[in-house]
Design an enzyme around this catalytic site. Structure first.
Site, PDB file in Angstrom:
ATOM      1  N   ASN A 105       0.799  -1.216   0.000  1.00 37.97           N
ATOM      2  CA  ASN A 105       0.000   0.000   0.000  1.00 37.97           C
ATOM      3  C   ASN A 105       0.838   1.275   0.000  1.00 37.97           C
ATOM      4  OD1 ASN A 105      -2.522   1.338   0.060  1.00 37.97           O
ATOM      5  ND2 ASN A 105      -2.329   1.679   2.260  1.00 37.97           N
ATOM      6  N   TYR A 158       4.684   8.661 -11.741  1.00 41.75           N
ATOM      7  CA  TYR A 158       3.652   7.998 -10.932  1.00 41.75           C
ATOM      8  C   TYR A 158       2.749   7.121 -11.792  1.00 41.75           C
ATOM      9  CZ  TYR A 158      -0.464   7.433  -7.957  1.00 41.75           C
ATOM     10  OH  TYR A 158      -1.507   6.900  -7.238  1.00 41.75           O
ATOM     11  N   PRO A 178     -12.108   3.746 -22.779  1.00 43.78           N
ATOM     12  CA  PRO A 178     -11.180   4.862 -23.005  1.00 43.78           C
ATOM     13  C   PRO A 178     -11.835   5.968 -23.829  1.00 43.78           C
ATOM     14  CG  PRO A 178     -10.120   2.751 -23.436  1.00 43.78           C
ATOM     15  CD  PRO A 178     -11.581   2.472 -23.280  1.00 43.78           C
ATOM     16  N   TRP A 224     -15.080  -3.385 -27.521  1.00 39.56           N
ATOM     17  CA  TRP A 224     -15.700  -4.685 -27.243  1.00 39.56           C
ATOM     18  C   TRP A 224     -14.903  -5.822 -27.869  1.00 39.56           C
ATOM     19  CZ3 TRP A 224     -19.268  -6.770 -24.172  1.00 39.56           C
ATOM     20  CH2 TRP A 224     -19.742  -8.044 -24.479  1.00 39.56           C
TER      21      TRP A 224
END
Length: 205
Positions: free
Chosen positions: A23, A89, A124, A133
């Protein structure tokens, strides 16, 4: 190293180890790639990816010995939907997601896991739903086949769009349609009552 000592100490103190939660998160200076130093980049990856790998490597023997075990890697929606100015990040969280998928294939069966949520995610921005799909079906077929090789079932989970706007699979019917389109015996539904009551009745109101 320090991660191995941490895991060993926890196992000794507790008598066994059945779960590992990664975490921690690196503090990063907001910057795009052209303003990110190598030191900043490597620091983000060291905390967000390499340290979880070290901890998993140390914990896996203990998790196996204790019986069914779990590894939880806390990621970020930024791994799938990048925020501007957070190159290190975003990239490190994407790498953590990839590490998690690798762990699932390599260790899920050995740790007593019977199924792996293959993850769908939001549609997106700017992507044609039909193209998304078709890609999703292909990816789920690959996941179902890969996990079948280690005796673990691939699972599809629909997520409500109140908490996760734009989530691509958000109803039971969509989950069923996806499984039928994949057409592989090693895929099923991870049915989440919370998410489905939100979408199909909103019983908490």
């Amino acid at each position: 190293g320090a991660c191995a000592r941490l895991v060993a100490g926890a196992a000794d103190t507790l008598g066994s180890l059945t779960i590992l939660v990664n975490n921690a998160v690196a503090e990063v200076t907001p910057a795009a790639v052209d303003h990110t130093t190598t030191e900043e980049w490597e620091a983000a990856f060291r905390v967000n990816v390499t340290a979880p790998m070290w901890l998993c490597r140390a914990a896996i023997p203990h998790l196996r010995a204790a019986g069914p075990g779990s590894i939880v890697n806390v990621s970020s929606r930024a791994a799938e939907r990048a925020s501007p100015g957070l190159a290190a990040y975003v990239s490190s969280k994407g790498a953590l997601n990839a590490l998690t998928r690798s762990l699932a294939v390599d260790y899920a069966a050995g740790l007593g896991c019977i199924g792996v949520n293959t993850g769908v995610g939001p549609l997106p921005e700017g992507v044609d739903p039909e193209v998304a799909w078709a890609t999703l079906v292909d990816n789920q077929q690959l996941a179902a086949e890969a996990l079948a090789g280690v005796g673990v079932k691939a699972l599809v989970e629909a997520i409500n769009t109140y908490d996760q706007p734009g989530f691509f699979i958000h109803t039971t019917a969509q989950s069923k349609r996806l499984i039928e389109a994949v057409g592989h015996p090693n895929i099923g539904i991870q049915y989440d009552f919370y998410h489905m009551q939100m979408m199909e009745g909103y019983l908490s109101r």
